[in-house]
Design an enzyme around this catalytic site. Structure first.
Site, PDB file in Angstrom:
ATOM      1  N   GLN B 118       0.854  -1.192   0.000  1.00 43.08           N
ATOM      2  CA  GLN B 118       0.000   0.000   0.000  1.00 43.08           C
ATOM      3  C   GLN B 118       0.891   1.244   0.000  1.00 43.08           C
ATOM      4  O   GLN B 118       1.991   1.232   0.535  1.00 43.08           O
ATOM      5  CB  GLN B 118      -0.981   0.006   1.171  1.00 43.08           C
ATOM      6  CG  GLN B 118      -0.367  -0.149   2.566  1.00 43.08           C
ATOM      7  CD  GLN B 118       0.086   1.164   3.180  1.00 43.08           C
ATOM      8  OE1 GLN B 118      -0.050   2.221   2.580  1.00 43.08           O
ATOM      9  NE2 GLN B 118       0.652   1.080   4.365  1.00 43.08           N
ATOM     10  N   SER B 121       0.378   6.900   2.858  1.00 46.02           N
ATOM     11  CA  SER B 121       0.931   8.038   3.583  1.00 46.02           C
ATOM     12  C   SER B 121       2.051   8.729   2.817  1.00 46.02           C
ATOM     13  O   SER B 121       2.692   8.134   1.942  1.00 46.02           O
ATOM     14  CB  SER B 121       1.487   7.565   4.930  1.00 46.02           C
ATOM     15  OG  SER B 121       0.455   7.098   5.759  1.00 46.02           O
ATOM     16  N   GLU B 236     -10.050  -1.972   5.773  1.00 46.22           N
ATOM     17  CA  GLU B 236      -8.803  -2.126   6.521  1.00 46.22           C
ATOM     18  C   GLU B 236      -9.074  -2.050   8.015  1.00 46.22           C
ATOM     19  O   GLU B 236      -8.499  -2.784   8.807  1.00 46.22           O
ATOM     20  CB  GLU B 236      -7.809  -1.042   6.097  1.00 46.22           C
ATOM     21  CG  GLU B 236      -6.419  -1.274   6.651  1.00 46.22           C
ATOM     22  CD  GLU B 236      -5.469  -0.116   6.366  1.00 46.22           C
ATOM     23  OE1 GLU B 236      -4.299  -0.273   6.695  1.00 46.22           O
ATOM     24  OE2 GLU B 236      -5.899   0.928   5.838  1.00 46.22           O
ATOM     25  N   GLU B 357      -6.882   7.918  17.559  1.00 41.32           N
ATOM     26  CA  GLU B 357      -7.428   9.246  17.863  1.00 41.32           C
ATOM     27  C   GLU B 357      -8.383   9.685  16.750  1.00 41.32           C
ATOM     28  O   GLU B 357      -9.461  10.226  17.013  1.00 41.32           O
ATOM     29  CB  GLU B 357      -6.292  10.267  18.029  1.00 41.32           C
ATOM     30  CG  GLU B 357      -5.511  10.128  19.331  1.00 41.32           C
ATOM     31  CD  GLU B 357      -4.704   8.844  19.427  1.00 41.32           C
ATOM     32  OE1 GLU B 357      -4.238   8.337  18.379  1.00 41.32           O
ATOM     33  OE2 GLU B 357      -4.541   8.331  20.544  1.00 41.32           O
TER      34      GLU B 357
END
Lengths: 316, 372
Positions: B118, B121, B236, B357
């Site tokens: 993948q 980011s 995911e 978070e």
């Protein structure tokens, strides 16, 4: 009737300030709630433990006072189990109709009987002996909606009834877990409502990340307690239905449910008080009923520590 | 059906799972050993049981897929080196790809001929994924990619990768992104392996310098990448990335470790019980979710509840094991070293697939209705 529909009926009923104690119980009987765990041959509905869980969760969701786990679940389960030995005393019909409210003590784990002041039938189960008792000394519970009494032994109903008493303990823990989950849901809902409207620093307090994340954790705890509760109900139902029943698996699942529901409700209560702030710390605010109910039920029918230990034993 | 299938899977795994663990898949040799294992699975048509038969699967229900996973982890079978492709790209292709893409990509993925990494980011786009800056410039017949991707799982040794690229510079944030596929050994691609906390190269940085991607390797419409990627993200976070089998098997091993340890520490015992209860809750919850998905429901934000739950369960479970091991907990190559390896792996869980978070904020705003 689904849990949601039952919840709506309860909501309307409890809005009427005069409805309490025996009158409340009579109304619950009219709805069939008191008959759920009583077999059809004894005048009940013979509902599954899953139905019982749905009802008890809604009762917890509305913080309905009284001996809920005792009269709706534990005593009927005890009497049904004793009935197989011809010793049910004919009380089941009265329980189903709502004419009899029942409670019991099972020392040492359940040393005091809840709601004995409204109960027409008070039982004592000790060392495999079940007797009809009478309330002795009364104690005050942290929950003002709940009374607690020692039970003095009276006429013996059954000897060597260890298995039936265990059945009562399982059903008491199951119903208590359901009440806790329902109360936890109510606490989360109240917290969200309050956080949406209470403004500080020019913003609703629910816009602050610290509040969001704390309530998200409450939601996660409740979400993952529910499947354990359902599985425990299914396990106890199979336990009734089949000859080759898997008692250790049922015990393990009931204990897992009690631990998870108690922890989730406790987390919901702590977060709710913190999110409400000082207003939540008042006796007048509706929140106090739920906070104190949860505090009373967390250690009832086996504390989380006892149920964790039982999970480990059953896994061994 | 389920019972027969479970028996077949259990028997096959019993006969084929390597007795000694394979070398780490984050080494070149270990990667190839894991690829060979994937090929064994594929030959038995056990690599992708929930896929259609045409692509190498068995059309198994989600419930049977969960059965497969339970047996897979209970047997201690090797980690799935093709996981990124199998559980993230494949569901995306089923939902958004063309027939041509599915026919070309999925059979090779199932047979481990192509192992996918993948590439989400970037150095300046982590939790804030919409801040990505790598871009694709339109050319005749395709796109030319430039930029840097990082924390790319499996990219050190994988064959191909999927990711998001900014293809419309005039559009802001979530708009103007496209979901593109590219080869990790294509001209213009440089892969720099990154050593992780545990010392292995589980992820890598990918530098793209004018890498050509044909139109046939765009998934969905150009500019629609964010929506498509978010559907993958829910896979995911949700049941496909972390099936309950993993936690159940680990919880059972933890209970065995507890019994073996003969510890009288009630606090540790309580943590062992909590780990088992958590794994059981996740199993039951996933079964209920599978039933809901089978009846057409969408997982959506509810996947965030599960992501926080399993990732924190994973850490707590392994920390409990390490506390039980006492002085042996720091030993990597001792008889109980697997707990430490799995613990280091578990530590990444609360970070990847959207930090916990971010998940908590999503839960609060989208499920509970708290103000943004």
């Amino acid at each position: 009737m689904s849990g949601t529909e039952f919840g709506a009926v309860l909501h309307e009923m409890l809005g009427d300030a005069d409805v309490a104690g025996r009158e409340l119980w009579r109304r619950l009987a009219e709805l069939g709630v008191t008959a759920l765990a009583v077999p059809e041959k004894s005048g009940g509905l013979g509902a599954s433990p899953l139905d019982l869980v749905v009802a008890c969760e809604e009762l917890g969701h509305h913080a309905v006072p009284g001996p809920v786990a005792e009269s709706l679940a534990a005593v009927p389960a005890l009497l049904v189990a004793l009935g197989d030995a011809g010793a049910d005393g004919g009380w089941l019909g009265g329980l189903a109709a709502g004419d009899v409210i029942a409670t019991l003590a099972v020392p040492p784990g359940v040393p005091l009987a809840a709601g004995a002041e409204v109960a027409g039938l008070v039982l004592l189960a000790s060392g495999g002996r079940v007797s009809v008792g009478r309330p002795g000394r009364f104690y005050g519970s942290v929950d003002p909606g709940r009374s607690l009494a020692e039970v003095r032994a009276g006429p013996v109903v059954a000897e060597d009834a260890g298995e039936a008493v265990e059945r009562a303990l399982e059903f008491g823990a199951l119903a208590c877990s359901a009440q806790l989950l329902g109360a936890g849901r109510a606490l989360l809902e109240a917290s969200v409502r309050h956080a949406q409207v209470r403004v500080q620093f020019g913003r609703p307090v629910g816009a602050f990340q610290a509040v969001k994340h704390r309530l998200a954790d409450v939601a996660i705890g409740l979400e993952f307690a529910r499947p354990l509760l359902d599985a425990a109900a299914v396990a106890l139902g199979e336990d009734t239905a089949t000859a080759g029943r898997d008692v250790p698996a049922a015990r393990r699942d009931v204990s897992a449910a009690k631990v998870a529901c108690a922890e989730a409700a406790h987390r919901a209560a702590r977060a709710a008080l913190q999110v409400h702030g000082a207003i939540g710390y008042t006796a007048e605010h509706e929140l106090s009923r739920f906070l104190l109910l949860v505090r009373a039920l967390v250690p009832a029918w086996g504390s989380p520590a006892e149920h964790r230990a039982r999970v480990l034993r059953e896994l061994g | 059906m389920t019972g027969v299938f479970r028996a077949e899977v259990r028997d096959w795994l019993g006969a084929h799972v390597p007795a000694a663990p394979l070398p780490s898949l984050d080494t070149a040799a270990g990667f190839e050993a894991h690829r060979a294992w994937e090929r064994e699975l594929a030959a038995a048509r056990l690599a992708v049981v929930s896929w259609p038969a045409a692509y190498g699967g068995r059309d198994a229900s989600l419930t049977d897929w969960l059965v497969f996973e339970e047996e897979y982890y209970a047997a201690g079978a090797p980690a799935r080196v093709g996981q990124n492709g199998l559980f993230m790209l494949a569901p995306t292709l089923f939902a958004f790809g063309t027939d041509e893409q599915r026919d070309r990509i999925l059979p090779r993925m199932a047979a481990a001929d192509d192992i996918w990494a993948q590439a989400w980011s970037e150095p300046d786009a982590g939790s804030d994924l919409a801040a990505i800056r790598s871009r694709g410039v339109r050319v005749c017949g395709g796109w030319v990619l430039s930029g840097t991707k990082t924390w790319c799982s499996r990219a050190a040794f994988a064959d191909r990768a999927f990711g998001l690229f900014r293809t419309d510079l005039s559009a802001e944030r979530h708009r103007g992104l496209s979901y593109l596929l590219f080869g990790l050994r294509a001209p213009g691609v440089t892969v720099r392996p990154i050593r992780q906390l545990g010392g292995r190269t589980g992820f890598a940085e990918i530098f793209l310098d004018e890498v050509f991607v044909p139109d046939s390797d765009v998934v969905g419409a150009p500019g629609d990448g964010w929506r498509i990627a978010m559907s993958t993200a829910s896979h995911e976070r949700g049941l496909s990335l972390r099936s309950p089998g993993r936690f159940l098997a680990a919880a059972d091993r933890l209970v065995a470790l507890w019994q073996r340890s003969d510890s009288a520490d009630a606090a540790l015992g309580a943590r062992v019980a909590d780990a088992w209860i958590g794994a059981r809750a996740y199993q039951l919850h996933t079964q209920a979710t599978a039933a809901r998905l089978a009846s057409g429901a969408d997982l959506g934000t509810a996947a965030s509840l599960g992501k926080v739950f399993w990732s924190e369960l994973d850490v707590a479970l392994h920390e409990t094991a390490l506390d039980l091991l006492g002085p042996w907990a720091e030993v990597r190559d001792g008889p109980d070293g697997r707990w430490l390896e799995d613990y280091l792996f578990a530590l990444a869980g609360p970070i990847y697939a959207g930090t916990n978070e971010i998940q908590r904020t999503l839960i609060a705003e989208r499920l509970l209705g708290l103000p943004r």
